[in-house]
Design a protein around this motif. Structure first.
Motif, PDB file in Angstrom:
ATOM      1  N   ALA A  62      42.906  -0.323 -15.470  1.00 12.93           N
ATOM      2  CA  ALA A  62      43.263  -1.717 -15.200  1.00 12.93           C
ATOM      3  C   ALA A  62      43.006  -2.583 -16.434  1.00 12.93           C
ATOM      4  CB  ALA A  62      42.454  -2.232 -14.017  1.00 12.93           C
ATOM      5  N   LEU A  63      43.889  -3.538 -16.653  1.00 12.31           N
ATOM      6  CA  LEU A  63      43.763  -4.432 -17.798  1.00 12.31           C
ATOM      7  C   LEU A  63      42.847  -5.593 -17.445  1.00 12.31           C
ATOM      8  CD1 LEU A  63      47.499  -4.506 -18.858  1.00 12.31           C
ATOM      9  CD2 LEU A  63      45.651  -3.286 -19.959  1.00 12.31           C
ATOM     10  N   PRO A  64      42.195  -6.183 -18.441  1.00 11.64           N
ATOM     11  CA  PRO A  64      41.324  -7.329 -18.153  1.00 11.64           C
ATOM     12  C   PRO A  64      42.134  -8.544 -17.710  1.00 11.64           C
ATOM     13  CG  PRO A  64      41.461  -6.927 -20.509  1.00 11.64           C
ATOM     14  CD  PRO A  64      42.165  -5.797 -19.832  1.00 11.64           C
ATOM     15  N   GLU A  65      41.476  -9.470 -17.040  1.00 15.44           N
ATOM     16  CA  GLU A  65      42.145 -10.693 -16.569  1.00 15.44           C
ATOM     17  C   GLU A  65      42.625 -11.519 -17.752  1.00 15.44           C
ATOM     18  OE1 GLU A  65      41.856 -12.645 -13.410  1.00 15.44           O
ATOM     19  OE2 GLU A  65      41.244 -10.969 -12.173  1.00 15.44           O
TER      20      GLU A  65
END
Length: 153
Positions: A62-65
């Motif tokens: 998952a990519l960071p916000e």
């Protein structure tokens, strides 16, 4: 055993209605009935369980916000007509060597190579600066396409 004797054995077995017992069958047909030869069972070879491509990390992490692809120092352009990602599998040495080639890279190629080290071993990454390509040793096509797609390319 001559080919004539072998064909006559087959003809006699084909004429009989039931499958003959192994003891009454000549040696030429025992091999085909029992599917064994010198103690080895004949048939399909088992598929190897060891793959040549080793994935180090998780390419679908998952990519960071607040992540955007515009913040990256590189971009990978899709093909003009069909819109495919330019990640291709290439074979060399008669099909025994698999390579993955990433093309159409704009910007800092070295940064993309560093980011690929998340899931590709560093010794398998080679940067071709004049062509603006990255060549990976192994079949990483699906991993790289998934990774680029999650990053928005």
């Amino acid at each position: 055993m001559s080919s004539f004797a072998f064909s006559s054995c087959l003809w006699r077995c084909a004429r009989s209605q039931s499958l003959p017992s192994i003891r009454s069958t000549p040696l030429c047909l025992q091999l085909t009935i029992t599917r064994s030869y010198r103690g080895e069972v004949l048939g399909k070879r088992p598929k190897p369980t060891i793959t040549k491509t080793h994935v180090v990390g998780n390419p679908n992490k998952a990519l960071p916000e607040g992540f955007s692809k515009e913040s990256l120092a590189y971009s990978v352009k899709r093909t003009a007509e069909a819109g495919w990602l330019p990640v291709y599998k290439q074979t060399k040495a008669g099909g025994s060597q698999l390579l993955t080639r990433i093309r159409r890279i704009e910007g800092d190629i070295q940064t993309l190579a560093e980011d690929l080290k998340q899931f590709v071993p560093p010794q398998n990454i080679k940067v071709k600066m004049p062509q603006k390509h990255i060549v990976l040793k192994g079949d990483y096509v699906t991993h790289v396409r998934d990774w680029l797609t999650t990053r928005g390319f």
